[in-house]
Design an enzyme around this catalytic site. Sequence first.
Site, PDB file in Angstrom:
ATOM      1  N   ASP A 102      -8.630  -3.163   1.693  1.00 55.64           N
ATOM      2  CA  ASP A 102      -8.694  -2.572   3.259  1.00 55.64           C
ATOM      3  C   ASP A 102      -9.464  -3.300   4.099  1.00 55.64           C
ATOM      4  OD1 ASP A 102      -6.914  -0.749   2.165  1.00 55.64           O
ATOM      5  OD2 ASP A 102      -8.132   0.753   1.554  1.00 55.64           O
ATOM      6  N   ASP A 147       0.750  -1.298  -0.129  1.00 51.08           N
ATOM      7  CA  ASP A 147       0.036   0.081  -0.132  1.00 51.08           C
ATOM      8  C   ASP A 147       0.773   1.187  -0.237  1.00 51.08           C
ATOM      9  OD1 ASP A 147      -2.651  -0.390  -0.379  1.00 51.08           O
ATOM     10  OD2 ASP A 147      -3.137   0.318   1.527  1.00 51.08           O
TER      11      ASP A 147
END
Length: 532
Positions: free
Chosen positions: A434, A381
């Site tokens: 997420d 990420d």
Amino acid sequence: MDRSRALRVLMLLWLIPGLTYAGDIVHEDDKAPKLPGCSNHFILVKVQTWINNEEDSEFVGVGARFGTTIQTKEKYTSRTPLSLSDPSDCCTAPKEKIAGDILLVHRGRCKFTTKAKVAEAAGASALLIINNRKELYKMVCERNETDLDINIPAVMLPHDAGVSLERNLKSGASLSVQLYSPDRPLVDTAEVFLWLMAIGTILCASYWSAWSAREASIEQEKLLKDAPDEFLEMETTGSSGVVDINTTSAILFVVVASCFLILLYKLMSFWFVELLVVLFAIGGVEGLQTCLVAMLSRWFKRAGETFIKVPFFGAVSYLTLAVSPFCVAFAVLWAVYRRVSFAWIGQDVLGIALIITVLQIVRVPNLKVGMVLLSCAFLYDIFWVFVSKRWFHESVMIVVARGDRTAEDGVPMLLKIPRMFDPWGGYSIIGFGDILLPGLLIAFSLRYDWAARKNLQTGYFLWSMVAYGSGLLITYVALNLMDGHGQPALLYIVPFTLGTLLTLGWRRGELTNLFTKGEPERDCPHIPPAAQ
């Protein structure tokens, strides 16, 4: 769900970007020179138009580095007549005085600051510059400029918007415009609902996963109760519909996800997004069908346990056959009408069903695998949101999530909700990754709690849920502090979630079991003491 269908859904794990994004109206650019009188932020500006005193289109432009700042409150701005510059590029003084009008000019070849000075000297109250292309351009000052005392705002418009205004002025219509740049609200209800959706999705998926594991354990105990000794010595395997991740596959996941993200970035086009829509719709059908069959089977148990052979699909229950047309129709309707204003509801339904299904069939067997998976995702990420700018000159993750260079409003592998109280509109989004990746570890914690017969307070599930919710909350705080710039949610979620489980396990003396076995120590009641 059998293993073949489990693997089909598992393949869609490669299509899960991890990003929280709200859209930004303030653009900071350290590369553009800042000088005295030329240090404004690049902000988006609303340009509301009226034609012959009737409200017409609203366009969006970008404010210049120089000039006065744009008013943020609509009520403090007024409608101002719009005039067409003559000469059109405003590089030399207009032939007539402007008398407080806003001047519409072409980009031309002279400096932006030159246009602004000429327009101000002619009496203009603001400057609208028509760009020579559809995209917006940042209007900056040159490094050697010194006389930058410009006291009118300057805004650049996209080519099509500027040409539309110019056409109306040349036709003799009376035009007036209103310029303002409203601030985004500190907190929008979209972010609250996204937070609740993420929490609720993991909660439902975790309980379903733990319930399935408990039922499988009960069934296994029944089989072992009267089994011969030879059977007891055989290695038992899990349910055929469950896929356990190991350390290698956890690392491979991030590698493949990175390759796929680059592929998305390089091949981002209308047709490529159409392919993603088809893949997402297929996964959504699988997920929605699995969730509906699981819920309805408690009322239609016989239909759920009676099977029929279907070509290419094998044995399929009657209940699955009954709900499949609805699921397919739902996904097809979403795909066809996904550009309408309320299509986000269908996308979220399909996305949540897919996430819950994946969390049901894909499992983290122990904390070691979960730590490797989340640590790799953490680095993934950060790299693709922040570090990738150094090589690609833009954030690869944000470009893919927004669907830049396509006519689509982002890729479909996202949950999104419209920002209902935001004057700029748009969507708040959260990537599947997420929710799904931390959800794998949280579901593991609940299965461990149930196997160890722990209550909520003494277990790990409650505290991992609190940690996840806190990490996601910090993500939204960072999102607002960064003026809507996309944030890698796992940057905040992983330390909270993983750190909580590691700390609790260490303090309770259970870290070894969590890290290696993934289940509490217990004796098998079916094996005689001598054999143990």
